[in-house]
Design an enzyme around this catalytic site. Structure first.
Site, mmCIF file in Angstrom:
data_model
loop_
_atom_site.group_PDB
_atom_site.id
_atom_site.type_symbol
_atom_site.label_atom_id
_atom_site.label_comp_id
_atom_site.label_asym_id
_atom_site.label_seq_id
_atom_site.Cartn_x
_atom_site.Cartn_y
_atom_site.Cartn_z
ATOM 1 N N GLU A 26 0.719 -1.180 -0.049
ATOM 2 C CA GLU A 26 0.034 -0.170 -0.214
ATOM 3 C C GLU A 26 0.806 1.166 -0.031
ATOM 4 O O GLU A 26 1.927 1.228 0.834
ATOM 5 C CB GLU A 26 -0.962 0.027 1.173
ATOM 6 C CG GLU A 26 -1.887 1.289 1.223
ATOM 7 C CD GLU A 26 -3.226 0.997 2.074
ATOM 8 O OE1 GLU A 26 -3.791 0.074 2.242
ATOM 9 O OE2 GLU A 26 -3.265 1.852 2.998
ATOM 10 N N ARG A 116 -15.577 3.029 3.630
ATOM 11 C CA ARG A 116 -16.444 4.041 4.054
ATOM 12 C C ARG A 116 -15.712 5.380 4.118
ATOM 13 O O ARG A 116 -16.218 6.591 3.671
ATOM 14 C CB ARG A 116 -17.124 3.793 5.577
ATOM 15 C CG ARG A 116 -18.232 4.653 5.933
ATOM 16 C CD ARG A 116 -18.411 4.576 7.597
ATOM 17 N NE ARG A 116 -17.221 5.284 8.122
ATOM 18 C CZ ARG A 116 -17.189 5.512 9.480
ATOM 19 N NH1 ARG A 116 -18.588 4.832 10.116
ATOM 20 N NH2 ARG A 116 -16.366 6.034 10.074
ATOM 21 N N ASP A 118 -12.967 7.837 6.740
ATOM 22 C CA ASP A 118 -13.037 8.489 8.149
ATOM 23 C C ASP A 118 -13.762 9.913 8.169
ATOM 24 O O ASP A 118 -13.667 10.783 6.840
ATOM 25 C CB ASP A 118 -11.799 8.946 8.558
ATOM 26 C CG ASP A 118 -10.822 7.683 8.855
ATOM 27 O OD1 ASP A 118 -11.531 6.681 9.325
ATOM 28 O OD2 ASP A 118 -9.739 7.554 8.487
#
Length: 305
Positions: A26, A116, A118
């Site tokens: 990542e 979703r 933060d």
């Protein structure tokens, strides 16, 4: 692909010269020219390890939207790597998010990490869905699936999401993400390997059979790591704090200890049959490369001298 779990290890992996282990990495989109140089030097170092994919993060409220898209597009155009673009629901309508999804498909991206996200005010603040937007990652995954046949990864939480009422509710939401089209779950970081293994057992007992991939977060800045752990509800045992005590002004030793801690994590998990690992690189290659090496993953061709 077979589920990744201690009881059913994924032996279909292609990396690691027969090790049966796959890694993914990542990155985050760079803010400056110097950071961009560091990122691409890291990508060049890690690319020969033939990672399953490389993901690129997406800032709260789409704050890094353009930089994320530019980074992902460059990976598509200039490397043989398979990028996975992060996407969140925060501060955007469904139409706005759908436009981003279509733009990724048009750019050649075939994998999205649906999250979703933060709250704009930061981790720990109350999350309020955007008016006219996707309410959560389950809705986002379903929306992605309707637009194009992306591969979809989602997040999961070994100690449950701090906003979840219970482990059962947390696993129900993961099931909803799978119903929406998710085929892989990548975990929030953790410290104790047993924490992850217990979570996998819970998920399997609940009937969840997609690969659950441990997210490995090597320590960069100790204070930052501890702040994030507190905000995300991640347990930090006393031994972990003891390892880094007194090293605030000794970055070289701190880096060696950080590698040692992460190496213990991946070795213990591999010993228990885990065969996929997602490594948060912090855009630096050295620790990620070393962890992959410890797992038996080797370059697909010799590195240039």
């Amino acid at each position: 692909m077979a589920p990744t779990s201690p009881s059913t290890p994924d032996t279909a992996a292609t990396g690691g010269q027969g090790s049966g282990i796959e890694v993914s990495f990542e990155f985050f989109p760079p803010k400056t020219e110097k950071m961009e140089q560091t990122l691409w030097a890291s990508i060049e170092k890690l690319a020969p390890l033939n990672p399953r994919f490389v993901s690129v993060t997406y800032g709260a409220g789409g704050s890094t939207r353009d930089r994320t898209h530019a980074t992902v597009k460059r990976i598509v155009n200039e490397t043989s790597l398979k990028p996975a673009a992060h996407l969140t629901c925060v501060e955007a309508t469904r139409d706005e998010v759908d436009d981003v999804i279509r733009s990724y498909w048009e750019a050649g991206v075939r994998h999205i990490v649906a999250l979703r996200g933060d709250p704009p005010s930061g981790i720990g603040a109350k999350y309020v869905p955007h008016e006219g937007g996707y309410a959560n990652a389950a809705e986002l995954a379903a929306g992605i699936s309707k637009i194009a046949p992306f591969e979809i990864s989602v997040g999961c939480y070994p100690e449950k999401h701090p906003e979840s009422a219970s482990f059962e509710a947390d696993l129900d939401l993961l099931k909803a993400k799978i119903d929406g089209g998710a085929s892989r779950a990548i975990s929030q970081f953790f410290v104790e390997p047993d924490t992850f293994l217990r979570y996998v057992d819970r998920a399997r007992s609940a009937g969840i059979d997609i690969p659950i991939v441990p997210g490995i977060m090597p320590v960069g800045n100790v204070a930052g790591f501890l702040r994030m752990a507190e905000a995300t509800g991640t347990s930090v045992p006393a031994w972990f704090r003891d390892r880094f005590e007194g090293l605030d002004d000794d970055p070289q030793t701190r880096a060696l200890i950080a590698l040692s801690v992460a190496a213990d994590q991946v070795r213990q998990l591999a010993d228990q049959g885990i065969r996929q690992f997602h490594i948060y690189t912090l855009n630096k290659a050295e620790t990620a490369y070393a962890l992959a090496h410890l797992l038996g993953v080797r370059p697909s061709k010799p590195l240039a001298a």
